[in-house]
Design a protein around this motif. Sequence first.
Motif, mmCIF file in Angstrom:
data_model
loop_
_atom_site.group_PDB
_atom_site.id
_atom_site.type_symbol
_atom_site.label_atom_id
_atom_site.label_comp_id
_atom_site.label_asym_id
_atom_site.label_seq_id
_atom_site.Cartn_x
_atom_site.Cartn_y
_atom_site.Cartn_z
ATOM 1 N N UNK A 103 30.635 -15.351 3.182
ATOM 2 C CA UNK A 103 30.027 -15.340 1.850
ATOM 3 C C UNK A 103 30.995 -15.848 0.787
ATOM 4 N N UNK A 104 32.215 -16.228 1.185
ATOM 5 C CA UNK A 104 33.135 -16.883 0.263
ATOM 6 C C UNK A 104 33.904 -15.964 -0.654
ATOM 7 N N UNK A 105 34.055 -14.705 -0.278
ATOM 8 C CA UNK A 105 34.817 -13.754 -1.086
ATOM 9 C C UNK A 105 36.135 -13.452 -0.377
ATOM 10 N N UNK A 106 37.233 -13.773 -1.029
ATOM 11 C CA UNK A 106 38.548 -13.574 -0.431
ATOM 12 C C UNK A 106 39.135 -12.216 -0.788
ATOM 13 N N UNK A 107 39.939 -11.707 0.138
ATOM 14 C CA UNK A 107 40.781 -10.532 -0.091
ATOM 15 C C UNK A 107 42.184 -10.898 0.380
ATOM 16 N N UNK A 108 43.144 -10.010 0.167
ATOM 17 C CA UNK A 108 44.430 -10.196 0.824
ATOM 18 C C UNK A 108 44.206 -9.792 2.279
ATOM 19 N N UNK A 109 44.178 -10.767 3.177
ATOM 20 C CA UNK A 109 43.851 -10.520 4.579
ATOM 21 C C UNK A 109 45.116 -10.324 5.401
ATOM 22 N N UNK A 110 44.987 -9.545 6.465
ATOM 23 C CA UNK A 110 46.098 -9.355 7.400
ATOM 24 C C UNK A 110 46.379 -10.646 8.151
ATOM 25 N N UNK A 111 45.321 -11.295 8.654
ATOM 26 C CA UNK A 111 45.471 -12.567 9.347
ATOM 27 C C UNK A 111 45.623 -12.430 10.850
ATOM 28 N N UNK A 112 46.171 -11.300 11.308
ATOM 29 C CA UNK A 112 46.286 -11.031 12.744
ATOM 30 C C UNK A 112 45.842 -9.595 12.977
ATOM 31 N N UNK A 113 44.600 -9.336 12.615
ATOM 32 C CA UNK A 113 44.092 -7.971 12.546
ATOM 33 C C UNK A 113 43.495 -7.553 13.891
ATOM 34 N N UNK A 114 44.326 -6.973 14.758
ATOM 35 C CA UNK A 114 43.805 -6.406 16.001
ATOM 36 C C UNK A 114 44.289 -4.971 16.131
ATOM 37 N N UNK A 115 43.690 -4.218 17.031
ATOM 38 C CA UNK A 115 43.909 -2.771 17.048
ATOM 39 C C UNK A 115 45.342 -2.356 17.359
ATOM 40 N N UNK A 116 46.144 -3.224 17.985
ATOM 41 C CA UNK A 116 47.536 -2.866 18.246
ATOM 42 C C UNK A 116 48.443 -3.174 17.061
ATOM 43 N N UNK A 117 47.905 -3.780 16.022
ATOM 44 C CA UNK A 117 48.686 -3.982 14.801
ATOM 45 C C UNK A 117 48.401 -2.897 13.772
ATOM 46 N N UNK A 118 47.916 -1.755 14.253
ATOM 47 C CA UNK A 118 47.776 -0.543 13.450
ATOM 48 C C UNK A 118 48.623 0.543 14.100
#
Length: 471
Positions: A103-118
């Motif tokens: 929908x074209x709305x940006x946020x500050x994204x993680x970019x490599x967002x997978x469950x082991x990066x939490x």
Amino acid sequence: MSSVRKLAPATDVPEPPSRFFVPSEDLLAAGKKLRDTVSRESQGVWKRPRHRVSPLKVLHASDSGRLPELIPIRYGRMLQSPFTFFRGAANVMAADLATSPSIGINVQACGDCHLLNFGGFATPERNIIFEINDFDETAPAPWEWDVKRLATSFVLAARSNGLPDAAGRDAAVTCARSYRERLREAAEMSPLESWYSHFSWEDLLGLLDRPTQKRLRRRVEKARSQTSSELDFPKLADMVGGAVHIKDQPPLIFHPAFARDRGFRAKLDKFLADYRETLAEDRRALLDRYHLVDAAIKVVGIGSVGRYCAIGLFMSPANQPLFLQFKQATASVLEPYAGKSVYRHAGQRVVMGQRLMQSASDIFLGWTTGFEGRELYVRQLRDAKIKPLVETFNRSMLAIYGTACGWALARAHAKASDPWLVCGYLGRSDVFDEAMGDFAVAYADQTERDYAALKAAVGAGRIEAELAEAS
């Protein structure tokens, strides 16, 4: 790369003198209207683009600038399973996500967002919180990209654990539902409340049964009992000729040849001085109470293998250790599709993105430029870090963890942005949640096909791979 769809800005959004004073009701309505352009159901569709670039070409392109002797270790780690391939192929998915609905709305994204990066880590106040903990690829980008990568990781983790696809899909749907509901909660907070909010360890424990709570509390108490540098010191350092040194453990920890060059220490001191200037004055005073005694290359992760990553061992006057990690930063994998970073220094991009997304960041977080102009960011090697034991998760625990990750991601996205438009688009039904379950299964299938292509290339001798234990 081909098949990249340019992102269009959200339409029909009110344009008052200041966007901070748009009534939430108007933003909700504008967000809901965006469904006419991009339906929520369409977010669940994954179709391989007709002119999709080979994933092996995408991976090979990212080998440029890596330490050549470590590249086979990178591919060896990616070969362990489709899930480890996925973890090392953030650039492949970034190219694919750029062709997916947004929908074209940006946020500050993680970019490599997978469950082991939490996971859990200690705040400066020594509280344990649950957060995203990897920001190498952070950049402003569509919010959907983080959600889709995170949802897909649950299906791949379930398959890796021998669980049926229904279990992975349920966890992905649960994660998306948690994200949607918690984003709405964050939207209803004041900006200050949203900025200060965090997902505490007690919040996570509240999702668990009593036996699991008890086991996790023991891990937390152990992590709190000593600093991570004190725990790491016996594993990483020893005495050589009456002096403390980092132990060589090739090929994963070693002193590079250039460390013996004349002038090495002077250059190192210059890099440290530049790094010190990126810290607040109180943190400089703390850093000044330590002195550097040794530095060595340390191979970490999967996607990062081959990038320059070093650890520095610092000691206090009373011989108390501190390990800092100096990790190379390059352009985010999102930048070719979401726009170039406003920061000229890639290390600064990582640091600023991390500070925007986390409720509390490492007190030593900063950046500098190292040997051969490599741009680096700096942090403690670990700080009471508690990694999720995902490989032990059953169906129920995977869904609980999905709730936790969705919660943490919503908090991170909402911290420095106004989420009302996205909330209006998502609504209160489970339409988007179910779409994420569909997308996660479909893209997990694509990942398995890409993994098979890598496996075939290694088997044919076109790519060299070396097995080494992942950190």
